[in-house]
Design an enzyme around this catalytic site. Structure first.
Site, PDB file in Angstrom:
ATOM      1  N   ASN A 251       0.926  -1.011   0.068  1.00 55.44           N
ATOM      2  CA  ASN A 251       0.085   0.078  -0.002  1.00 55.44           C
ATOM      3  C   ASN A 251       0.723   1.338  -0.065  1.00 55.44           C
ATOM      4  OD1 ASN A 251      -1.595   2.055   0.541  1.00 55.44           O
ATOM      5  ND2 ASN A 251      -2.941   1.230   2.128  1.00 55.44           N
TER       6      ASN A 251
ATOM      7  N   CYS B 222      -2.341   5.368   0.141  1.00 54.15           N
ATOM      8  CA  CYS B 222      -3.444   5.877   1.163  1.00 54.15           C
ATOM      9  C   CYS B 222      -2.917   7.306   1.118  1.00 54.15           C
ATOM     10  CB  CYS B 222      -3.511   5.080   2.535  1.00 54.15           C
ATOM     11  SG  CYS B 222      -4.814   3.869   2.288  1.00 54.15           S
TER      12      CYS B 222
ATOM     13  N   THR C 264      -6.962   6.048  -3.562  1.00 51.70           N
ATOM     14  CA  THR C 264      -7.780   7.093  -3.664  1.00 51.70           C
ATOM     15  C   THR C 264      -6.996   8.583  -3.852  1.00 51.70           C
ATOM     16  OG1 THR C 264      -7.487   7.182  -1.129  1.00 51.70           O
ATOM     17  CG2 THR C 264      -9.469   6.074  -2.189  1.00 51.70           C
TER      18      THR C 264
ATOM     19  N   CYS D  41     -36.252  12.254 -29.968  1.00 50.34           N
ATOM     20  CA  CYS D  41     -36.350  13.339 -29.176  1.00 50.34           C
ATOM     21  C   CYS D  41     -37.395  13.976 -28.476  1.00 50.34           C
ATOM     22  CB  CYS D  41     -36.014  14.680 -30.346  1.00 50.34           C
ATOM     23  SG  CYS D  41     -36.022  16.350 -29.525  1.00 50.34           S
TER      24      CYS D  41
ATOM     25  N   CYS E  40     -36.561  18.809 -24.994  1.00 49.59           N
ATOM     26  CA  CYS E  40     -36.153  19.421 -24.024  1.00 49.59           C
ATOM     27  C   CYS E  40     -35.326  20.672 -24.033  1.00 49.59           C
ATOM     28  CB  CYS E  40     -35.558  18.672 -23.011  1.00 49.59           C
ATOM     29  SG  CYS E  40     -33.953  18.069 -23.396  1.00 49.59           S
TER      30      CYS E  40
ATOM     31  N   CYS F  48     -25.433  24.286 -26.962  1.00 51.20           N
ATOM     32  CA  CYS F  48     -24.594  24.665 -28.171  1.00 51.20           C
ATOM     33  C   CYS F  48     -24.804  26.151 -28.712  1.00 51.20           C
ATOM     34  CB  CYS F  48     -25.445  23.823 -29.412  1.00 51.20           C
ATOM     35  SG  CYS F  48     -24.336  23.906 -31.003  1.00 51.20           S
TER      36      CYS F  48
ATOM     37  N   CYS G  29     -21.665  22.894 -37.206  1.00 52.59           N
ATOM     38  CA  CYS G  29     -21.420  21.644 -36.363  1.00 52.59           C
ATOM     39  C   CYS G  29     -19.764  21.446 -36.646  1.00 52.59           C
ATOM     40  CB  CYS G  29     -22.078  20.560 -36.591  1.00 52.59           C
ATOM     41  SG  CYS G  29     -21.812  18.977 -35.667  1.00 52.59           S
TER      42      CYS G  29
ATOM     43  N   CYS H 168     -18.471  18.445 -31.854  1.00 49.28           N
ATOM     44  CA  CYS H 168     -17.903  18.623 -30.523  1.00 49.28           C
ATOM     45  C   CYS H 168     -18.270  17.667 -29.391  1.00 49.28           C
ATOM     46  CB  CYS H 168     -17.822  20.050 -29.689  1.00 49.28           C
ATOM     47  SG  CYS H 168     -19.568  20.459 -29.257  1.00 49.28           S
TER      48      CYS H 168
ATOM     49  N   CYS I 214     -23.845  18.356 -27.279  1.00 55.04           N
ATOM     50  CA  CYS I 214     -25.159  17.707 -27.178  1.00 55.04           C
ATOM     51  C   CYS I 214     -25.393  16.420 -27.048  1.00 55.04           C
ATOM     52  CB  CYS I 214     -25.755  18.334 -28.741  1.00 55.04           C
ATOM     53  SG  CYS I 214     -24.854  17.484 -30.203  1.00 55.04           S
TER      54      CYS I 214
END
Lengths: 444, 436
Positions: free
Chosen positions: B136, B139, B205, B347, B350, B357, B380, B383, B386
């Site tokens: 380990n 930690c 972690t 679609c 919403c 965009c 467009c 990217c 969307c």
């Protein structure tokens, strides 16, 4: 459309073709992938989940929903079928509102349970549409088991026995397998010939043959079966129907709801199903609701469902009652039939109002009449045709927790046996559990 | 059904799903329950040296980050290594291994950076019948302040040194668990390899504060009004872990070093992704701390179904298959053109794609009077924002503009040949370009 809703008496073709199609479409449309993903997302994956405990077949509901969430609906289906081979039908007909969904923690938290029934259908449909049967038969054992009755209990028992490698012969009095899945249950809960397709799918396990037109007591005795098979499973259902014991019961137009529903389920063309302009259904269970709602959907102008006790005593769930009223059925509580009036054919039904005091029902003396061209009796079914030597108590074949009857080598399950609540899912559980015990007994 | 049997460093387990060294593997009771649930192996929670055990805080040890519907996305903890006596842990490990010979038991270790304590503890672990050890070096809280755990993992020389001590003092396979709290994960991995490590496991972690209580003005988890950075884990850290795993897997120096993947593994799919990037197996912690040991059933059924569908018969069939496709930015094909396409049937109108965009990207989505959203191919740049913000999976997809077809945005035909930044005329470092 030769007739209309207003056509007097009993008549077919009260609606347009489109109306029949619309009325008898799926009660709940299947979830699409997006809907299933959203619905599955709501499951909390509870520990020792209340839904699983509430399921008579103990399906691991949180696990199958998790499997849907991770894009493996087929694995979810296997999880369901491992416990309940008729998981597809149960997803359609289970009163989930009084079973798994009633105890869902999200019902408790938000009054809106995870849609377990619809998710189960999504998973099972996904696998069944591919025609895949996920189980394989064990090596043949050379043992032969007779299953009497091809309903949910019989089919479930036969499948599990076949999985264990036994040869199973199902004997059924009708010309088609499925029992109440095929001949009972409202049509809008099992569209597109699902009951039949499910039986065909189930039979893919192999090792099961069905012999039709075979009834106990009709040239076939239990002794014949115990003599030629290693074990017998009785799943004969409830073949009789309770009588009203009211005057006029023999008038034309007074029918048993179960017979009418069976005809409707087998009808190729619903527009040929005759239905009354005024229909009265007597009873308060699921059969009563199924008869009442379907009469309405067939074009009856007025449908009344009359139950002798109060709303809270009705066997049909609150959800089913709401479904009935939403479809236009009038539910009358606390009224018992006194007489059926008519001249040759039924014209009206006379009822007396009732009150229930300390569990005892009594008439108040106040009478009323409802016009009726057609009356459906749905006041319960009774056990018939039990072979001698098999103990019966309170109208059911006595079985222990493994489904064993009083006679060695004979098991029973489903509606005909004691202990259940006459649901499809309970019948499946009893058939499965009896098969497990039969297997253990035969292989001991 | 696919064979999920795993062989990692010669350590066999019925499936490639191990529990990571953490609270779920702290004691016999939990580990037995885990094995009963179906876990292939465990890395027993970190043992320290003989003597009075460490002491944990007695206030909250965990803090969390939630998604919608209070779904736990990230967990942070300030728990230390085992706070139970060494001898008790060793006895329990011995008992469990004896009862579950087909499962893997690895023992996580953390002792001071001196050779003798490492020698001693290795000797002690060897008596248990455990299959291997995990060092380990990760930690990030508490123990790091005492010169152990993450403090070692941040210094490649120490990693190499301790790993070498361990390899010289035991025949058990040695896995080195790496901390992500460094700049370049390849360095500690290389150091572990130089020290003779049989494998690395990652990630441990990440240093973190999950939230601040705005009434008490204290970070959470809060102990008597104070908080400290804890180790962050769970689904939120998976992308960081995947990248670090890939960096090691595609580094020529460490390309053959076995990896045990850790970091937000929750479902069969997460596990398959880690394995595709070169992990021989995976370790799970937060998912079982959130949902219980039972989730391994879904991991087994899901991985098995996917392997059957793909025709993989053994887990080794696909380990590392995605590694050759991890590359540097400069090698990406700039002549590969896609455009977003919105499936009007799927679609739900919403408008989130439009907001994203229009406000923050390239004004490449059109909104009609009746709320129909469609992509303007001449704006467009593909990217993908969307796609990422759309609540309906599969509603917006990227469609390739094939070579020879017109890219309406540039007015140019899409070239058929591969073309990257190195050879691009705009690259100031491109000698070909400057020569014209």
């Amino acid at each position: 459309m030769p007739n209309s809703q207003m056509t007097p008496g009993i008549a077919p073709g009260r609606l347009t073709k489109d109306a029949y199609a619309k009325n008898f479409t799926d009660l709940h449309a299947p979830l699409d992938a997006h809907e299933a993903a959203v619905a599955a997302d709501r499951c909390y994956f509870c520990y020792d989940a209340p839904c699983q405990t509430a399921c008579p077949t103990s399906i691991d509901i949180p696990m199958f929903i998790r499997q849907i969430s991770t894009g493996t609906a087929e694995a979810a289906a296997v999880k369901i079928f491992e416990e309940n081979i008729l998981g597809g039908m149960c997803a359609r007909v289970c009163p989930t509102e009084t079973l798994c969904e009633e105890v869902c923690v999200r019902e408790v938290a938000e009054g809106k349970p995870v849609e377990i029934g619809r998710l189960q259908r999504y998973a099972t449909d996904t696998m069944m549409e591919k025609g895949v049967h996920p189980f394989e038969r064990a090596e043949p054992t050379g043992k032969k088991v007779a299953v009497v009755g091809a309903g949910p209990a019989g089919l479930s028992c036969a499948h599990r026995l076949a999985m264990h490698g036994h040869d199973v012969v199902i004997l059924d009095g009708r010309e088609k397998a499925g029992g109440l899945n095929e001949f009972g249950i409202a049509a809008y809960k099992s569209v597109d010939d699902f009951a039949h397709r499910e039986v065909e799918w189930l039979m893919q396990i192999g090792g099961i043959t069905v012999e039709y037109g075979k009834r106990l007591g009709d040239g076939m005795s239990l002794a014949d079966l115990t003599g030629s098979y290693d074990a017998v499973f009785l799943a004969i259902g409830l073949g009789g129907v309770n009588a009203l014991r009211a005057d006029g019961e023999d008038l034309d137009g007074v029918l048993d709801a179960v017979d009418y529903i069976a005809k409707l389920r087998q009808a190729d063309d619903l527009s040929k199903m005759p239905v009354g302009r005024n229909v009265v259904v007597i009873g308060g269970g699921m059969t009563a609701v199924d008869a009442a709602v379907q009469s309405k959907l067939l074009g009856a102008e007025h449908v009344s469902m009359v139950y002798r006790r109060g709303k809270e005593r009705m066997a049909a769930s609150e959800y089913e009652q709401e479904l009935a009223t939403a479809k236009g059925v009038t539910i009358i509580y606390n009224a018992q039939p006194v007489a059926i009036h008519g001249d040759g054919a039924v014209r009206e039904v006379e009822f007396e109002y009732t009150v229930e005091e300390d569990g005892k029902l009594r008439g108040t003396g106040e009478m009323f009449r409802i016009p009726a061209d057609q009356v459906f009796k749905a006041i319960g079914q009774t056990l018939e045709g039990v072979p001698d030597g098999v103990a019966v108590e309170r109208g059911k074949i006595v079985v222990n927790e493994h489904g064993r009857t009083s006679q060695d080598g004979v098991w029973a399950g489903g509606d005909c046996a004691s202990g259940g609540d006459d649901l499809t899912v309970t019948a499946v559980a009893e058939g499965r559990d009896a098969a497990i015990d039969i297997n253990a007994t035969l292989m001991a | 059904m696919a064979d999920l049997t795993s062989n990692f460093l010669g350590i066999k387990s019925p499936n490639p799903f191990w529990l990571a060294s953490a609270p779920p593997t702290d004691k016999e009771y939990n580990v037995r329950r885990a094995f009963e649930a179906g876990w292939g192996g465990v890395v027993w929670k970190t043992l320290g040296e003989e003597g009075p055990p460490v002491v944990n805080v007695n206030g909250p040890r965990y803090g969390a980050i939630y998604g919608a519907d209070r779904r736990l996305l990230g967990l942070n903890n300030i728990e230390l290594i085992t706070d139970r006596p060494l001898q008790q842990n060793l006895e329990e490990i011995t008992r469990v291994k004896k009862d579950y010979p087909d499962r893997a038991i690895i023992v996580s270790l953390m002792v001071p950076c001196e050779e003798q304590p490492w020698k001693d503890i290795l000797k002690a672990v060897e008596t248990t019948g455990a299959d291997g050890v995990e060092l380990n070096f990760g930690c990030p809280h508490g123990m790091a302040e005492r010169g152990m755990g993450g403090a070692v993992g941040q210094v490649p020389e120490y990693i190499e040194m301790v790993t070498r001590w361990c390899k010289e003092n035991t025949k058990m396979p040695v896995i080195v668990k790496l901390t992500p709290n460094i700049t370049d994960i390849r360095k500690p991995a290389e150091a572990a390899l130089r020290g003779g490590a049989d494998a690395v496991s990652l990630i441990n972690t990440i240093n973190s504060i999950t939230t601040v209580d705005l009434d008490t003005m204290a970070p959470e988890p809060t102990i008597d009004g104070k908080g400290t950075h804890g180790g962050y884990c769970g689904p939120a850290v998976k992308p960081i872990a995947l990248n670090m795993v890939a960096e090691i897997a595609r580094n020529p120096e460490t390309a053959n070093l076995p990896i045990s993947g850790i970091g937000g593994v929750t479902t069969w799919r997460d596990a398959a992704e880690f394995m595709a990037l070169g992990c021989g197996n995976v370790q799970v912690c937060t998912a079982v701390m959130t949902y219980g040991f039972k989730i391994v059933e879904e991991m087994i059924s899901g991985l098995s179904q996917w392997m059957d569908e793909k025709g993989y018969t053994s887990v080794d069939d696909f380990v590392g298959m995605a590694v050759p496709n991890v590359t540097d930015w400069q090698y990406l094909n700039l002549n590969y053109i896609t455009k977003a396409v919105i499936d009007q049937d799927a679609c739900i109108q919403c408008g989130r794609c439009y907001a994203a965009c229009e406000d923050t990207s390239h004004q490449a989505i059109e909104m009609s009077e009746d709320r129909k959203f469609s992509v303007k191919d001449d704006e467009c740049v593909a990217c993908n924002l969307c796609v990422n913000v759309c609540p309906v999976e599969g509603c917006i997809t990227m469609k390739q503009v094939m070579p020879g077809e017109l890219d309406e945005r540039t007015g140019q035909k899409v070239p058929a040949e591969y073309g990257n930044w190195i050879d691009h005329p705009n690259n100031p470092g491109n000698t070909c370009a400057s020569g014209k």
